[in-house]
Write a protein that holds these residues in place. Structure first.
Motif, PDB file in Angstrom:
ATOM      1  N   MET A 146       0.826  -1.206   0.000  1.00  0.00           N
ATOM      2  CA  MET A 146       0.000   0.000   0.000  1.00  0.00           C
ATOM      3  C   MET A 146       0.865   1.264   0.000  1.00  0.00           C
ATOM      4  SD  MET A 146      -3.419   0.784   2.240  1.00  0.00           S
ATOM      5  CE  MET A 146      -2.602   1.848   3.372  1.00  0.00           C
ATOM      6  N   ALA A 147       0.462   2.226  -0.814  1.00  0.00           N
ATOM      7  CA  ALA A 147       1.275   3.460  -0.887  1.00  0.00           C
ATOM      8  C   ALA A 147       1.229   4.199   0.448  1.00  0.00           C
ATOM      9  CB  ALA A 147       0.738   4.355  -1.996  1.00  0.00           C
ATOM     10  N   ARG A 148       2.332   4.752   0.823  1.00  0.00           N
ATOM     11  CA  ARG A 148       2.404   5.557   2.048  1.00  0.00           C
ATOM     12  C   ARG A 148       2.610   7.011   1.639  1.00  0.00           C
ATOM     13  NH1 ARG A 148       6.912   3.319   5.929  1.00  0.00           N
ATOM     14  NH2 ARG A 148       5.783   4.508   7.500  1.00  0.00           N
ATOM     15  N   ASN A 149       1.754   7.881   2.111  1.00  0.00           N
ATOM     16  CA  ASN A 149       1.822   9.289   1.712  1.00  0.00           C
ATOM     17  C   ASN A 149       2.778  10.097   2.573  1.00  0.00           C
ATOM     18  OD1 ASN A 149      -0.131   9.063  -0.325  1.00  0.00           O
ATOM     19  ND2 ASN A 149      -1.753   9.129   1.235  1.00  0.00           N
ATOM     20  N   PHE A 150       3.412  11.073   1.947  1.00  0.00           N
ATOM     21  CA  PHE A 150       4.154  12.092   2.683  1.00  0.00           C
ATOM     22  C   PHE A 150       3.166  13.203   3.035  1.00  0.00           C
ATOM     23  CE2 PHE A 150       7.388   9.739   0.479  1.00  0.00           C
ATOM     24  CZ  PHE A 150       8.446   9.721   1.377  1.00  0.00           C
ATOM     25  N   PRO A 151       3.482  14.022   4.037  1.00  0.00           N
ATOM     26  CA  PRO A 151       2.572  15.121   4.379  1.00  0.00           C
ATOM     27  C   PRO A 151       2.322  16.008   3.154  1.00  0.00           C
ATOM     28  CG  PRO A 151       4.314  14.905   6.025  1.00  0.00           C
ATOM     29  CD  PRO A 151       4.671  13.974   4.908  1.00  0.00           C
ATOM     30  N   PRO A 152       1.142  16.626   3.063  1.00  0.00           N
ATOM     31  CA  PRO A 152       0.760  17.369   1.855  1.00  0.00           C
ATOM     32  C   PRO A 152       1.759  18.457   1.448  1.00  0.00           C
ATOM     33  CG  PRO A 152      -1.052  17.294   3.443  1.00  0.00           C
ATOM     34  CD  PRO A 152       0.102  16.592   4.089  1.00  0.00           C
ATOM     35  N   ASP A 153       2.339  19.169   2.408  1.00  0.00           N
ATOM     36  CA  ASP A 153       3.256  20.254   2.038  1.00  0.00           C
ATOM     37  C   ASP A 153       4.722  19.849   2.176  1.00  0.00           C
ATOM     38  OD1 ASP A 153       3.002  19.964   4.683  1.00  0.00           O
ATOM     39  OD2 ASP A 153       2.581  22.072   5.160  1.00  0.00           O
ATOM     40  N   PHE A 154       4.988  18.561   2.102  1.00  0.00           N
ATOM     41  CA  PHE A 154       6.364  18.061   2.230  1.00  0.00           C
ATOM     42  C   PHE A 154       7.215  18.661   1.106  1.00  0.00           C
ATOM     43  CE2 PHE A 154       9.694  14.760   1.922  1.00  0.00           C
ATOM     44  CZ  PHE A 154      10.044  14.664   3.261  1.00  0.00           C
ATOM     45  N   LEU A 155       8.413  19.156   1.471  1.00  0.00           N
ATOM     46  CA  LEU A 155       9.262  19.842   0.487  1.00  0.00           C
ATOM     47  C   LEU A 155      10.288  18.872  -0.110  1.00  0.00           C
ATOM     48  CD1 LEU A 155       9.948  22.679  -0.734  1.00  0.00           C
ATOM     49  CD2 LEU A 155      11.756  22.816   1.001  1.00  0.00           C
TER      50      LEU A 155
ATOM     51  N   ALA B 237      18.070   5.733 -13.952  1.00  0.00           N
ATOM     52  CA  ALA B 237      16.768   5.126 -13.620  1.00  0.00           C
ATOM     53  C   ALA B 237      16.275   5.675 -12.272  1.00  0.00           C
ATOM     54  CB  ALA B 237      16.897   3.610 -13.572  1.00  0.00           C
ATOM     55  N   SER B 238      17.198   5.941 -11.340  1.00  0.00           N
ATOM     56  CA  SER B 238      16.790   6.446 -10.016  1.00  0.00           C
ATOM     57  C   SER B 238      16.144   7.832 -10.118  1.00  0.00           C
ATOM     58  CB  SER B 238      17.984   6.490  -9.060  1.00  0.00           C
ATOM     59  OG  SER B 238      19.033   7.264  -9.614  1.00  0.00           O
ATOM     60  N   TYR B 239      16.598   8.624 -11.080  1.00  0.00           N
ATOM     61  CA  TYR B 239      15.992   9.948 -11.308  1.00  0.00           C
ATOM     62  C   TYR B 239      14.513   9.750 -11.677  1.00  0.00           C
ATOM     63  CZ  TYR B 239      15.233  14.404 -13.969  1.00  0.00           C
ATOM     64  OH  TYR B 239      14.769  15.592 -14.464  1.00  0.00           O
ATOM     65  N   HIS B 240      14.249   8.829 -12.610  1.00  0.00           N
ATOM     66  CA  HIS B 240      12.868   8.606 -13.050  1.00  0.00           C
ATOM     67  C   HIS B 240      12.025   8.021 -11.917  1.00  0.00           C
ATOM     68  CE1 HIS B 240      14.010   9.789 -17.050  1.00  0.00           C
ATOM     69  NE2 HIS B 240      15.013   8.922 -17.022  1.00  0.00           N
ATOM     70  N   TRP B 241      12.669   7.159 -11.117  1.00  0.00           N
ATOM     71  CA  TRP B 241      11.949   6.551  -9.992  1.00  0.00           C
ATOM     72  C   TRP B 241      11.561   7.628  -8.957  1.00  0.00           C
ATOM     73  CZ3 TRP B 241      13.049   6.295  -4.751  1.00  0.00           C
ATOM     74  CH2 TRP B 241      12.257   5.413  -4.002  1.00  0.00           C
ATOM     75  N   LEU B 242      12.538   8.472  -8.601  1.00  0.00           N
ATOM     76  CA  LEU B 242      12.273   9.502  -7.584  1.00  0.00           C
ATOM     77  C   LEU B 242      11.252  10.519  -8.095  1.00  0.00           C
ATOM     78  CD1 LEU B 242      12.987  10.390  -4.696  1.00  0.00           C
ATOM     79  CD2 LEU B 242      14.797  11.817  -5.650  1.00  0.00           C
ATOM     80  N   LYS B 243      11.340  10.801  -9.379  1.00  0.00           N
ATOM     81  CA  LYS B 243      10.355  11.703 -10.000  1.00  0.00           C
ATOM     82  C   LYS B 243       8.923  11.179  -9.764  1.00  0.00           C
ATOM     83  CE  LYS B 243       9.031  13.206 -14.596  1.00  0.00           C
ATOM     84  NZ  LYS B 243       9.540  13.918 -15.737  1.00  0.00           N
ATOM     85  N   GLY B 244       8.763   9.865  -9.884  1.00  0.00           N
ATOM     86  CA  GLY B 244       7.445   9.261  -9.648  1.00  0.00           C
ATOM     87  C   GLY B 244       7.014   9.417  -8.194  1.00  0.00           C
ATOM     88  N   VAL B 245       7.951   9.217  -7.273  1.00  0.00           N
ATOM     89  CA  VAL B 245       7.638   9.356  -5.839  1.00  0.00           C
ATOM     90  C   VAL B 245       7.214  10.796  -5.552  1.00  0.00           C
ATOM     91  CG1 VAL B 245       8.629   9.289  -3.509  1.00  0.00           C
ATOM     92  CG2 VAL B 245       9.239   7.507  -5.172  1.00  0.00           C
ATOM     93  N   ILE B 246       7.979  11.747  -6.116  1.00  0.00           N
ATOM     94  CA  ILE B 246       7.682  13.166  -5.871  1.00  0.00           C
ATOM     95  C   ILE B 246       6.314  13.529  -6.460  1.00  0.00           C
ATOM     96  CG2 ILE B 246       8.429  15.528  -6.409  1.00  0.00           C
ATOM     97  CD1 ILE B 246      11.363  14.494  -6.314  1.00  0.00           C
ATOM     98  N   ALA B 247       6.062  13.043  -7.671  1.00  0.00           N
ATOM     99  CA  ALA B 247       4.789  13.388  -8.331  1.00  0.00           C
ATOM    100  C   ALA B 247       3.607  12.863  -7.520  1.00  0.00           C
ATOM    101  CB  ALA B 247       4.768  12.808  -9.749  1.00  0.00           C
ATOM    102  N   LYS B 248       3.752  11.662  -6.959  1.00  0.00           N
ATOM    103  CA  LYS B 248       2.635  11.072  -6.172  1.00  0.00           C
ATOM    104  C   LYS B 248       2.659  11.557  -4.721  1.00  0.00           C
ATOM    105  CE  LYS B 248       3.499   6.679  -6.841  1.00  0.00           C
ATOM    106  NZ  LYS B 248       4.529   6.148  -7.659  1.00  0.00           N
ATOM    107  N   ASN B 249       3.804  12.120  -4.326  1.00  0.00           N
ATOM    108  CA  ASN B 249       4.048  12.475  -2.917  1.00  0.00           C
ATOM    109  C   ASN B 249       3.784  11.261  -2.020  1.00  0.00           C
ATOM    110  OD1 ASN B 249       4.920  14.459  -1.045  1.00  0.00           O
ATOM    111  ND2 ASN B 249       2.829  14.785  -0.369  1.00  0.00           N
ATOM    112  N   ALA B 250       4.182  10.118  -2.530  1.00  0.00           N
ATOM    113  CA  ALA B 250       3.934   8.872  -1.800  1.00  0.00           C
ATOM    114  C   ALA B 250       4.968   7.839  -2.195  1.00  0.00           C
ATOM    115  CB  ALA B 250       2.538   8.356  -2.136  1.00  0.00           C
ATOM    116  N   LEU B 251       5.211   6.907  -1.272  1.00  0.00           N
ATOM    117  CA  LEU B 251       6.175   5.839  -1.529  1.00  0.00           C
ATOM    118  C   LEU B 251       5.422   4.555  -1.786  1.00  0.00           C
ATOM    119  CD1 LEU B 251       9.300   5.442  -1.485  1.00  0.00           C
ATOM    120  CD2 LEU B 251       9.040   4.737   0.914  1.00  0.00           C
TER     121      LEU B 251
END
Ligand code: BG6
Length: 442
Positions: free
Chosen positions: A1-10, A428-442
């Protein structure tokens, strides 16, 4: 299950001037201690220098486009003291100021907040020659330099930090001699500790005076200190190592006093008003974390102990032999948060070096780095769940760069730099992290 970061996480990424800019003799920049240190044969792997590095000085628009592509909302850069003051003090180099003006303005235009660290180890040579961090006068001169930077950029930059990882300077430069200026001396260690803390205090004073609406925090590299073996001598090394690595550059700022094992030795260096200036209130705690640190007694080291490899069989190591141990990250966050009164924390550096290969199709696949980020971001979410006030995360580093004594032999970037052509290739890690940032979730 995806885990969210706080909404205003920088979300951010970090780099430093000396490691990326290159152009060391361009537009009036003066020499830094690292330019001098890198010229000495044997100091840097493969005799590398930072003369060209990533040529960020000229290619910054491309790098800002990469930040934007990654989706980060903040970027941690450092200003090069010898670019602003080629002599370290006196005459300002307008061309150096102009470079940071261009950089800051373009970042803001692209929706990326610049975070300025005022010193990432590239001290001007004339200042080092006059005593460097061994001299109390340096803290004062540093205060003048930072006041100038804050006056110039404080209208647009709202987050400052004085010195990147000041704890590395006495530990690595004066204890082990492995960083510029590479001078091993116990007295120099003690002087550097207090003068760096004083320089920190002068920066807080300057920010409050010149840019009262800006925030200021410290940036320090911390990780649990562990004995290499389980015996009394190693435990002694651990206690002193813990004091020297984790406490001497933090307790004075956040608790207003030096930690026990060293307090008596620093005492003669303290002048009236020092501790008040050093312990002024900060707006955030910038925590860099990479790994737990293993120590062992070493009679040949200035401080009587040194950092050693983790005991074998403890777990996977990165390419620079740092133990991958997300539990140690969580432990460190708890320690910082609990010991220093639940401050606002930003993770201002975290990342890993792996031996990346540019494939014939000019892609770079780095599953180990993805796994590292995945585990460490998981630990960070655990810490947030526990109630620690973590507001943001800066990955180290946006791109491969000059890794100090390791030169270009080790890579920490989300973006691969092909040094012969200076082409930037997102891994590949750049693209992976981009996805995490876009979803603000892991
Ligand atoms: C941090 C520094 O200690 O670690 C960075 O702030 C550095 O500047 C990074 O690049 C990686 O460390 P190293 O020793 O491998 O260059």
């Amino acid at each position: 299950m995806a885990r969210n970061f706080p909404p205003d996480f920088l979300w951010g990424a970090a780099a430093s001037a000396y490691q990326t800019e290159g152009a060391t003799e361009t537009d009036g920049r003066g020499p830094s201690v690292w330019d001098a240190y890198a010229k000495v044969p044997g100091n840097i792997v493969n005799g590398d220098t930072a003369d060209v590095s990533c040529d960020h000085y000229h290619r910054y628009p491309e790098d800002i486009a990469l930040m934007r592509g990654l989706g980060v909302k903040a970027f941690r850069l450092s200003t090069a003291w010898p670019r602003i003051f080629p002599e370290g003090k006196g005459q300002v180099n307008q061309l150096g100021v102009d470079f940071y003006d261009r950089l800051i303005d373009l970042m803001l235009h692209e929706g990326i907040e610049p975070w300025i660290c005022l010193h990432h180890w590239d001290m001007p040579v004339p200042i080092e020659e006059a005593g460097g961090w061994r001299s109390r006068e340096t803290a004062k001169i540093f205060g003048d330099y930072v006041a100038e930077v804050i006056r110039r950029f404080g209208d647009r930059v709202k987050r400052f930090a004085p010195i990147n990882e000041p704890n590395v300077i006495p530990w690595v430069a004066y204890n082990l001699g492995r960083h510029a200026p590479g001078k091993q001396s116990y007295d120099a260690c003690l002087q550097a500790i207090h003068n760096l803390n004083l320089a920190h205090g002068k920066t807080v004073t300057a920010v409050r005076a010149e840019a009262p609406d800006a925030e200021i925090g410290n940036i320090v590299s911390l990780g649990p200190v562990r004995p290499h073996y389980d015996d009394a001598a190693h435990e002694e090394a651990r206690i002193f190592g813990d004091c020297m690595w984790r406490r001497v550059m933090v307790d004075p700022l956040w608790l207003g006093k030096y930690p026990e094992p060293i307090a008596e030795k620093i005492e003669p260096l303290i002048q009236p008003g020092d501790m008040e200036e050093i312990s002024q209130k900060l707006d955030f705690f910038g925590l860099n974390h990479y790994n737990p640190v293993f120590v062992a007694p070493n009679p040949n080291a200035t401080l009587g102990y040194s950092e050693v490899m983790p005991p074998s069989g403890m777990g996977p190591l990165t390419d620079v032999n740092w133990l991958v141990d997300p539990g140690a990250f969580l432990e460190q966050i708890r320690d910082t948060s609990d010991r220093y009164g639940k401050p606002v924390i930003y993770i201002t550096e975290n990342g890993a070096s792996y031996p990346d290969m540019l494939r014939p199709d000019r892609t770079v696949v780095d599953p180990q780095r993805i796994s590292y980020f995945n585990q460490y971001l998981g630990a960070l979410l655990d810490a947030i769940d526990e109630g620690h006030d973590i507001r943001g995360y800066f990955a180290w580093s946006l791109m491969d760069n000059f890794e100090w004594g390791r030169g270009y032999s080790k890579r920490f970037g989300l973006v691969y730099v092909d040094y012969p052509t200076l082409q930037r290739i997102p891994k590949a890690s750049y693209h992976w992290l981009k996805g995490v940032i876009a979803k603000n979730a892991l």
